[in-house]
Design an enzyme around this catalytic site. Sequence first.
Site, short mmCIF file in Angstrom:
data_model
loop_
_atom_site.label_atom_id
_atom_site.label_comp_id
_atom_site.label_asym_id
_atom_site.label_seq_id
_atom_site.Cartn_x
_atom_site.Cartn_y
_atom_site.Cartn_z
N CYS A 234 6.27 5.15 -3.96
CA CYS A 234 4.99 4.77 -3.37
C CYS A 234 5.17 4.34 -1.93
O CYS A 234 5.62 3.22 -1.66
CB CYS A 234 4.39 3.64 -4.21
SG CYS A 234 2.84 3.01 -3.55
N CYS B 89 2.94 1.40 -0.90
CA CYS B 89 3.41 0.08 -1.36
C CYS B 89 4.64 -0.39 -0.58
O CYS B 89 4.75 -1.55 -0.21
CB CYS B 89 3.83 0.10 -2.83
SG CYS B 89 2.83 1.11 -3.90
N ASP B 90 5.58 0.52 -0.35
CA ASP B 90 6.90 0.09 0.11
C ASP B 90 7.25 0.48 1.54
O ASP B 90 8.28 0.06 2.06
CB ASP B 90 7.99 0.65 -0.83
CG ASP B 90 7.85 0.10 -2.24
OD1 ASP B 90 7.36 -1.04 -2.38
OD2 ASP B 90 8.22 0.80 -3.21
#
Length: 327
Positions: A134, A137-138
């Site tokens: 992701c 997200c990261d």
Amino acid sequence: MTIENVIIIGSGPAGFTAGLYTARAQLNPLLITGNEIGGQVALTHEIENYPGFPEGLPGPELVERFQKQAERFGTRIEYDYVNEVDFHRHPFIVRTQSGKEYQARSVIVSTGATPRKLQVPGEEELTGRGVSYCGTCDGFFFRGKEVVVVGGGDSAIEEGIFLTRFATKVTVIHRRDELRASKILQKRAFENEKMDFIWDTVVESINAGENNAVASVTLRNVKTGEIREFPTDGVFIFIGHVPNSQIFEGQLEMKDGYVVTNKYMHTSVPGVFAAGEIQDNRFRQVASSVGQGTMAAMEAEKFLAELEDKGYEQVRAEMLGLELAGA
Ligand code: NAP
């Protein structure tokens, strides 16, 4: 046997939200968690794009909060795994791994999807230590670093472009010599100075460095057979998702493994609703899954009210736009 009003299958953002809403509607819902409580969110290091948490929060903490809020209003949680359903009869039947059998007037399916794995050495051990599924997200954790993206579809290219906001270099590794992604995304990627491409190549292994974080990938050119080591700080894998829909085969209409819903989260079976990534392979966000869980819960509530008034056959016929024999 007690007949449940609503059984929610799955404990991701969609499932817990459906629990919250159906509990607040006094429906006394039962939520069966599945094997991974919280689903993909629980595996996400930090969530920074869920509204209401300006500082961001760890995925597991968000899951805990979802659960607490659902339970506060009376959602009952069963730590079990649903391995069989029968939607051909009403009340519906839900069976679990531990051998329990439930009857339900309505069901909300929110079993999610799992990112497809490369299944190469190092992948599992280094997940969260440089291996990610992701970018949204990261990506932030790779500020000023170099990363590779594996895959050639819309997700890989879109996330790759997104990652150039943080990383100094994003190298896309694709197993063929042309991308599957849409032409417009391809154009943007080819024009992006921070993006590079390695064609006809697969990842053979992901290798750790001294601090037990990703340091390199071993690559194999599928045309020449050449093997080489390529240094990198992060490996983002976007080779598709696998919806957790096996138990719904032959029960619900599906397309490419995803449960088909209309815009109100109705599945092909009246009284069965679906929310989150089990029916959405496009948005895949906590915020969108929460919205879909809300919609499914509100529709289940409406369905149950009609059921009480008219009985299943009548409601089913109306929802499917059918004429009832003898009606
Ligand atoms: P996808 O379209 O299925 O693409 C998967 C990519 O991974 C393909 O390039 C495939 O290679 C590669 N791949 C699959 N298995 C592999 C393996 N074992 N090793 C190496 N490479 C592998 O998946 P997606 O990109 O997640 O997209 C899913 C759906 O969502 C699509 O319909 C897509 O259009 C849509 N989507 C749309 C947008 C958008 O419109 N902005 C954004 C994201 C997703 P091959 O090409 O060789 O098969």
